[in-house]
Design a protein around this motif. Structure first.
Motif, PDB file in Angstrom:
ATOM      1  N   ALA A  47       0.765   5.809   1.450  1.00 45.71           N
ATOM      2  CA  ALA A  47       0.164   5.151   2.614  1.00 45.71           C
ATOM      3  C   ALA A  47      -0.363   6.161   3.617  1.00 45.71           C
ATOM      4  O   ALA A  47      -1.270   5.863   4.398  1.00 45.71           O
ATOM      5  CB  ALA A  47       1.176   4.233   3.281  1.00 45.71           C
ATOM      6  N   SER A  94      -8.585   1.732   3.200  1.00 42.49           N
ATOM      7  CA  SER A  94      -7.304   2.447   3.193  1.00 42.49           C
ATOM      8  C   SER A  94      -6.511   2.271   4.487  1.00 42.49           C
ATOM      9  O   SER A  94      -5.595   3.053   4.772  1.00 42.49           O
ATOM     10  CB  SER A  94      -7.540   3.939   2.949  1.00 42.49           C
ATOM     11  N   GLN A  96      -3.820   1.389   7.149  1.00 39.02           N
ATOM     12  CA  GLN A  96      -2.369   1.259   7.014  1.00 39.02           C
ATOM     13  C   GLN A  96      -1.823   0.053   7.777  1.00 39.02           C
ATOM     14  O   GLN A  96      -0.748  -0.449   7.459  1.00 39.02           O
ATOM     15  CB  GLN A  96      -1.681   2.527   7.515  1.00 39.02           C
ATOM     16  N   LEU A 115      -3.638  -9.096  -0.210  1.00 42.79           N
ATOM     17  CA  LEU A 115      -3.288  -7.679  -0.105  1.00 42.79           C
ATOM     18  C   LEU A 115      -2.342  -7.247  -1.223  1.00 42.79           C
ATOM     19  O   LEU A 115      -2.183  -6.050  -1.463  1.00 42.79           O
ATOM     20  CB  LEU A 115      -2.631  -7.404   1.251  1.00 42.79           C
ATOM     21  N   ASP A 117       0.770  -6.013  -3.073  1.00 44.10           N
ATOM     22  CA  ASP A 117       1.884  -5.169  -2.634  1.00 44.10           C
ATOM     23  C   ASP A 117       1.405  -3.871  -1.990  1.00 44.10           C
ATOM     24  O   ASP A 117       2.128  -2.878  -1.952  1.00 44.10           O
ATOM     25  CB  ASP A 117       2.823  -4.866  -3.803  1.00 44.10           C
ATOM     26  N   ARG A 118       0.182  -3.871  -1.472  1.00 43.64           N
ATOM     27  CA  ARG A 118      -0.331  -2.674  -0.814  1.00 43.64           C
ATOM     28  C   ARG A 118       0.522  -2.340   0.405  1.00 43.64           C
ATOM     29  O   ARG A 118       0.996  -3.231   1.112  1.00 43.64           O
ATOM     30  CB  ARG A 118      -1.785  -2.878  -0.382  1.00 43.64           C
ATOM     31  N   ALA A 157       5.893  -5.022   1.100  1.00 45.03           N
ATOM     32  CA  ALA A 157       4.777  -4.076   1.196  1.00 45.03           C
ATOM     33  C   ALA A 157       5.242  -2.633   1.020  1.00 45.03           C
ATOM     34  O   ALA A 157       4.449  -1.701   1.172  1.00 45.03           O
ATOM     35  CB  ALA A 157       4.075  -4.230   2.548  1.00 45.03           C
TER      36      ALA A 157
END
Length: 202
Positions: A47, A94, A96, A115, A117-118, A157
């Protein structure tokens, strides 16, 4: 528009929680919280692999404006910080953190589900936000901006919320709570219901 120094002063949790209702614009308070939240989250390495820490904003132009004033002057977790206004979750790239504001009128549950499991910290501003899958949801209490937290959503997440942030949440929706909240790590089953109740009512 509030200056960065004033906004950062507001970011001290206890001071912010005790501020007079009309001392600061609501959008400015939320912008500061969004900036501060990341520092109380344990992130997986992937991340933070990007060159920037990005807060994506959907449906909250005023909050985005305050973030645009605040973020260029400060870093988040050692990364330069920026805000990205989006109109669709597919534009998140990308980022966060994703903040979904009140002017988003779509299906919040479906948006969060998209989203997968990002490792994205989803912060919402909606009734039932935690039930829809948000990790953090803003609420107004006596005209003060507060927030509630779902540690279960954060865990899905790949994120871990610190005890310091949990300590100032108005409500915690959790499968478990850390020792700082209840004396020991526990699962929120019937045997520990009393502890969960005490925490959720703070």
């Amino acid at each position: 528009m509030l200056g960065a120094a004033l906004l950062l002063g507001l970011a001290a949790w206890r001071s912010a929680m005790c501020a007079e209702p009309d001392s600061y614009p609501e959008a400015a308070v939320k912008a500061v919280f969004l900036y501060r939240f990341a520092q109380y989250v344990q992130w997986p390495a992937e991340a933070l692999a990007a060159q920037k820490f990005t807060i994506a904003v959907l449906g909250a132009d005023e909050v985005a404006t305050h973030l645009e004033e605040l973020l260029p002057q400060h870093s988040i977790l050692g990364l330069s910080a920026q805000v990205k206004r989006i109109s669709d979750v597919r534009q998140i790239d990308s980022a966060q953190t994703l903040y979904v504001g009140r002017n988003y009128h779509g299906n919040l549950h479906a948006l969060i589900a998209a989203l997968g499991d990002r490792p994205v910290l989803v912060v919402s501003d909606a009734e039932g936000g935690l039930e829809a899958g948000s990790a953090v949801n803003f609420v107004l209490n006596d005209q003060h901006v507060r927030f509630e937290i779902s540690t279960a959503a954060a865990s899905r997440a790949g994120l871990k919320i610190s005890a310091e942030l949990l300590a100032v949440a108005t409500h915690i929706k959790a499968d478990y709570l850390p020792h700082a909240a209840c004396g020991a790590t526990f699962f929120a089953d019937a045997r520990q219901a009393g502890c969960l109740t005490r925490v959720s009512r703070r």
